[in-house]
Design a protein around this motif. Structure first.
Motif, PDB file in Angstrom:
ATOM      1  N   SER A 435       0.852  -1.184   0.000  1.00 59.48           N
ATOM      2  CA  SER A 435       0.000   0.000   0.000  1.00 59.48           C
ATOM      3  C   SER A 435       0.891   1.238   0.000  1.00 59.48           C
ATOM      4  O   SER A 435       2.052   1.200   0.383  1.00 59.48           O
ATOM      5  CB  SER A 435      -0.923   0.005   1.225  1.00 59.48           C
ATOM      6  N   PHE A 472       0.324  -1.057   6.767  1.00 59.15           N
ATOM      7  CA  PHE A 472      -0.691  -1.171   5.717  1.00 59.15           C
ATOM      8  C   PHE A 472      -1.662   0.011   5.759  1.00 59.15           C
ATOM      9  O   PHE A 472      -1.936   0.644   4.724  1.00 59.15           O
ATOM     10  CB  PHE A 472      -1.463  -2.478   5.873  1.00 59.15           C
ATOM     11  N   PHE A 476      -2.412   2.856   3.035  1.00 57.90           N
ATOM     12  CA  PHE A 476      -3.789   2.941   2.548  1.00 57.90           C
ATOM     13  C   PHE A 476      -4.309   4.374   2.682  1.00 57.90           C
ATOM     14  O   PHE A 476      -4.969   4.905   1.779  1.00 57.90           O
ATOM     15  CB  PHE A 476      -4.652   1.957   3.334  1.00 57.90           C
ATOM     16  N   ASP A 479      -3.035   6.392  -0.016  1.00 53.77           N
ATOM     17  CA  ASP A 479      -3.739   6.095  -1.264  1.00 53.77           C
ATOM     18  C   ASP A 479      -5.106   6.769  -1.302  1.00 53.77           C
ATOM     19  O   ASP A 479      -5.531   7.257  -2.356  1.00 53.77           O
ATOM     20  CB  ASP A 479      -3.890   4.590  -1.436  1.00 53.77           C
ATOM     21  N   TYR A 506     -11.678   0.664   5.481  1.00 53.24           N
ATOM     22  CA  TYR A 506     -11.060  -0.631   5.748  1.00 53.24           C
ATOM     23  C   TYR A 506     -12.037  -1.549   6.474  1.00 53.24           C
ATOM     24  O   TYR A 506     -12.186  -2.728   6.117  1.00 53.24           O
ATOM     25  CB  TYR A 506      -9.798  -0.449   6.576  1.00 53.24           C
ATOM     26  N   TYR A 518      -5.362  -5.799  -2.294  1.00 54.97           N
ATOM     27  CA  TYR A 518      -5.049  -4.474  -2.830  1.00 54.97           C
ATOM     28  C   TYR A 518      -4.910  -4.490  -4.350  1.00 54.97           C
ATOM     29  O   TYR A 518      -4.236  -3.667  -4.944  1.00 54.97           O
ATOM     30  CB  TYR A 518      -3.765  -3.940  -2.186  1.00 54.97           C
TER      31      TYR A 518
END
Length: 524
Positions: A435, A472, A476, A479, A506, A518
């Motif tokens: 990620s 992670f 994330f 992103d 999530y 992912y």
């Protein structure tokens, strides 16, 4: 899913044959069939023109199987050999003999100029030149052909790994195919997942080529994807102490952002109570932005950093929390650096050491080895260089082995930060986290990571899981921020601000995220 080193993959091949009587002929057939199915799904076969480049090893043998499958399904295949056919052995030799009996044109490439019309007249190129065992620089006709493939603007399917990529390091060995799709066999190789190899793969598929799960899930293979873990629910009957209490020892006059981002990200990612021990003079400035943080103002050195005389009070305070984060923005002041070295062996709670804290402790690694409670280090490559006394280039060529060895020697969990971050454990287990994006290469991003890790522990995850889930979720969140703002100009504040939305996404979409990992690798 596990990720294999080249030697580990060779051992799986050997065991498949010796323990399960899966012949090399069958493995090669399964590999070629997997590539064929991906091509069928992603592009189509019938009435399309394919150029298949084959080397002289088993990778070339896989390519010959693909050519045969193309022909049998109504496509037009032309095979170009980059090695003497006499180099084929075993299953590869058998497949060459089969294809030679079919109306499939096979030509030896002596000059790249002679094949330009056929390459540019094709719809698809199949790259089966080199496999994962490439250790030398690509030159000569191989280099010319790979450059032609990349310049052709045709759809490219690579067999196992893009030719020119080192199977263990992901390094480009002079020049490498830039594939649109790669189908790898048994397990993904490190070279498929490490940059720049990862970017050369395009969309990555994996086929287990009929290996039994006991083989490809073997405990002897220590590297895996950082697969998502379901987060504990938040019961209604709770209070702030239910979600963790963390002490952040951070900050100096030149670094007001680091303590703010680390302490507040803990709360933004779901943590309960964030204490910030920071120089007294800068506390009001940080409080004006992060009023939810509980401040523990510290006595200062003449330069304004945290003074050594705070040691005993900090150790006493550390007894009251669940975790301590030490280092963000502390400065390189000699007295403050000594404070880090004095605190490290004496804090008997899980300890995250980051930033300037790593610089301090790198001078005396015995301080970490003496710790009885868990230790987490979060170095970027430069800081990893200080810890290991190795050059960054040397580390990059052998990241996994260096990480495994260092985590074991220090008895610490180590997050080697980068475009793909690697989480190493003392038992040599390594997780690859994919990620995140290039927009996160910005000051303060790593400070948000430390708070996110602490929050995952505060939410109830075991420490080992909290570390990799912190990595992670941090990526994330970057992103999610990039979807909102684009990768250019993302700041640590953006990553911080998107943490609550990220946590909601999530939790709400865990099954989909877990299933698709992912959207980075697909099983065929």
């Amino acid at each position: 899913m596990k990720v294999a080193k080249v030697d580990e993959m060779k051992d799986l091949d050997r065991r498949a044959t010796e323990e399960f009587s899966i012949s090399q002929d069958l493995l090669m057939e399964n590999a070629g069939q997997a590539v064929y199915f991906v091509m069928l799904q992603e592009f189509g076969i019938k009435d399309n023109k394919f150029v298949v480049f084959c080397g002289g090893g088993n990778n070339g043998g896989d390519g010959l199987v693909v050519a045969r499958k193309i022909y049998s399904s109504g496509g037009e295949a032309r095979v170009f050999l980059l090695d003497d056919e006499a180099k084929f052995r075993g299953a590869a030799k058998k497949n060459f003999e089969i294809v030679s009996r079919m109306p499939i044109e096979i030509s030896r490439v002596d000059s790249v100029d002679s094949i330009i019309p056929e390459v540019l007249g094709s719809d698809v190129i199949v790259d089966a030149i080199f496999g994962t065992g490439l250790v030398r620089k690509v030159n000569g006709i191989y280099k010319d052909v790979i450059q032609l493939i990349n310049e052709s603007q045709r759809i490219i399917f690579s067999v196992d790994i893009p030719s020119g990529i080192n199977g263990d390091s992901g390094e480009v060995m002079g020049v490498a195919v830039e594939a649109d799709y790669t189908v790898t066999f048994g397990l993904p190789k490190l070279g498929n997942m490490l940059l720049p190899g990862y970017e050369h793969c395009g969309k990555l598929y994996v086929s287990h080529i009929s290996f039994p799960p006991d083989l490809y899930n073997s405990d002897s293979i220590k590297v895996s994807f950082n697969n998502p873990i379901e987060l504990p629910e938040r019961p209604r009957d709770t209070h702030k102490g239910s979600y963790g209490k963390v002490l952040f020892i951070a900050g100096s006059p030149s670094y007001l952002g680091a303590p703010y981002f680390s302490a507040l990200s803990f709360l933004k990612a779901g943590g309960g109570l964030s204490y910030l021990a920071t120089p007294k003079s800068i506390s009001p400035f940080i409080a004006s932005k992060g009023s939810e943080i509980v401040f523990v103002p510290q006595k200062e050195t003449p330069s304004g950093s945290i003074a050594l005389e705070n040691k005993d009070e900090l150790l006493e305070f550390a007894q009251t929390v669940d975790m301590v984060v030490l280092g963000p923005g502390l400065s390189l002041n000699k007295e403050t650096q000594e404070l880090v070295r004095e605190l490290t062996p004496n804090i008997n709670k899980p300890l995250v050491i980051d930033g300037d804290g790593i610089t301090a402790i790198a001078e005396d690694l015995e301080k970490i080895k003496k710790r009885k409670a868990p230790t987490i280090l979060t170095p970027h490559p430069g800081e990893m260089s200080r810890i290991t006394r190795m050059g960054i280039g040397e580390i990059n060529k052998n990241k996994i082995d260096v990480l495994q060895q260092t985590a074991r020697e220090l008895n610490a969990i180590i997050i080697l930060k980068g475009a793909h971050s690697f989480i190493g454990y003392p038992d040599r287990t390594v997780f690859i986290s994919i990620s995140g994006n290039s927009g996160m290469s910005t000051a303060g991003s790593g400070d948000v990571l430390t708070g996110t890790i602490a929050a995952m522990h505060g939410l109830g995850l075991a420490l080992e899981d909290a570390v990799r889930m912190g990595v992670f979720i941090h990526g994330f969140s970057g992103d999610v921020a990039a979807v909102d703002k684009g990768e250019d100009g993302i700041t640590a504040q953006d990553i911080l601000d998107h943490l609550p939305e990220t946590m909601k996404l999530y939790r709400d979409n865990f099954a989909e995220i877990s299933e698709n990992l992912y959207e980075s690798i697909f099983v065929v």
